[in-house]
Write an enzyme that holds these catalytic residues in place. Structure first.
Site, PDB file in Angstrom:
ATOM      1  N   THR A  51       3.126 -35.307  17.515  1.00  0.00           N
ATOM      2  CA  THR A  51       2.502 -35.244  18.835  1.00  0.00           C
ATOM      3  C   THR A  51       2.119 -36.613  19.383  1.00  0.00           C
ATOM      4  O   THR A  51       1.238 -36.729  20.231  1.00  0.00           O
ATOM      5  CB  THR A  51       1.246 -34.351  18.771  1.00  0.00           C
ATOM      6  OG1 THR A  51       0.344 -34.885  17.780  1.00  0.00           O
ATOM      7  CG2 THR A  51       1.613 -32.926  18.404  1.00  0.00           C
ATOM      8  N   ALA A  53       3.633 -40.327  21.219  1.00  0.00           N
ATOM      9  CA  ALA A  53       4.302 -40.551  22.509  1.00  0.00           C
ATOM     10  C   ALA A  53       5.702 -39.945  22.533  1.00  0.00           C
ATOM     11  O   ALA A  53       6.115 -39.369  23.544  1.00  0.00           O
ATOM     12  CB  ALA A  53       4.366 -42.050  22.803  1.00  0.00           C
ATOM     13  N   CYS A  91      15.619 -46.403  18.140  1.00  0.00           N
ATOM     14  CA  CYS A  91      15.770 -46.753  19.555  1.00  0.00           C
ATOM     15  C   CYS A  91      16.707 -47.949  19.699  1.00  0.00           C
ATOM     16  O   CYS A  91      17.568 -47.984  20.588  1.00  0.00           O
ATOM     17  CB  CYS A  91      14.416 -47.040  20.185  1.00  0.00           C
ATOM     18  SG  CYS A  91      13.472 -48.366  19.388  1.00  0.00           S
TER      19      CYS A  91
END
Length: 309
Positions: A25, A27, A140
């Site tokens: 939970t 970002a 990422c």
């Protein structure tokens, strides 16, 4: 079919939305919840974390989604198995989560750099190529750099690759900081896997700059005899494919000096909740949603076939 078409040609005409759960939970989890809410083929049935007072659980409750502070235990206690579970926790926790979920037939979309599942970069691997039930989205930096690295390695004799990503401190949460070693190892492994280049280095900078730095990734490659125009054309084609699911992906620099090529991409977030500088979270979450929607489409095709018998 081209990789780009394969990555984005999912039919969203499904009989019933796929039942999904989100573990984590922070970002990433909060943005996933918002993206799931926008999808007409994904139905969020549970958001599970560990902190009863977390902003992520409150965010999910605002959408009316069931929540729990029991983490993976809540997922396992559900009345029926989920079609898709997004793991937005950390690399150390994911192997345990997978051991529990594997017998259930659930598709697990891993947003941690655990290197447990099948690595997927939508415009490089396509989505139909995802044959395992544990899909790993690398990192990422991997999602931002591998399309460029793959394009270079496909067309040119690349001898060395270095990938340097910079993220704002404000969106580098606890899990990101815990995962730094795994981030580097997993990103390097993926870059080598998808480029065939053995000499690879990955670096992640967490920037405290004010205002926060927009997520960017620089790809440095050594390519003897590289033609600047050909390099730029290959990079632009790769970037255009990525923008089909991450519209904030942009090439901000592409330079060739002697045998050294530098390509810089910047990603701004297309999100209801993330600040625009958090493109690192947006690009990996956008890839995760594509994988889940592909699963939903497959379930829909199966349901239509069975209904027609």
């Amino acid at each position: 079919m081209s990789l780009a078409a394969d990555a984005t040609s999912t039919s969203l005409d499904v009989v019933e939305p796929a039942a999904v759960a989100v573990i984590g939970t922070g970002a990433i989890g909060q943005d996933l919840i918002s993206k799931i809410h926008r999808s007409r083929v994904l139905d969020c049935r549970l958001v599970a974390g560990r902190n009863p007072g977390s902003a992520g659980l409150r965010h999910a409750e605002r959408f009316g989604y069931p929540t729990s502070a029991d983490g993976i235990d809540a997922v396992m206690a559900a009345a029926s198995a989920f079609d898709v579970v997004f793991d937005a926790t950390n690399a150390a926790s994911h192997p345990h989560h997978w051991r529990l979920l594997e017998p259930l037939g659930t598709l697990v979309v891993d947003l941690t750099p655990s290197r447990v599942g099948q690595m997927v970069v939508p415009t490089v691997t396509g989505l139909a190529a995802a044959t395992r039930r544990n899909i790993n989205l690398i990192s990422c930096g991997g999602q931002a750099s591998i399309p460029v690295v793959h394009a270079l390695a496909t067309g040119f004799p690349v001898a060395y690759v270095e990938v340097v990503s910079t993220v704002a401190s404000e969106v580098a949460g606890r899990a990101t900081r815990l995962n730094l070693d795994e981030y580097v190892a997993t990103t390097e492994h993926a870059v080598t896997t998808f480029s065939g280049v053995p000499d690879v280095k990955a670096i992640l900078n967490i920037s405290p700059a004010v205002p926060p730095a927009t997520f960017r990734t620089a790809v440095h490659a050594r390519i003897p005899g590289a033609d600047p125009a050909a390099v730029r054309a290959a990079v632009d084609r790769a970037a255009e494919r990525v923008r089909s699911f991450a519209p904030g992906y942009a090439v901000t620099a592409c330079a060739v000096v002697d045998d050294r090529v530098t390509v810089t991409v910047q990603v701004t977030a297309d999100s209801d909740i993330l600040p625009r500088y958090a493109g690192n979270l947006d690009i990996i979450n956008s890839a995760a949603i594509m994988v889940a929607e592909q699963r939903a489409a497959r379930l829909g095709r199966t349901a239509r076939t069975e209904a027609g018998r």
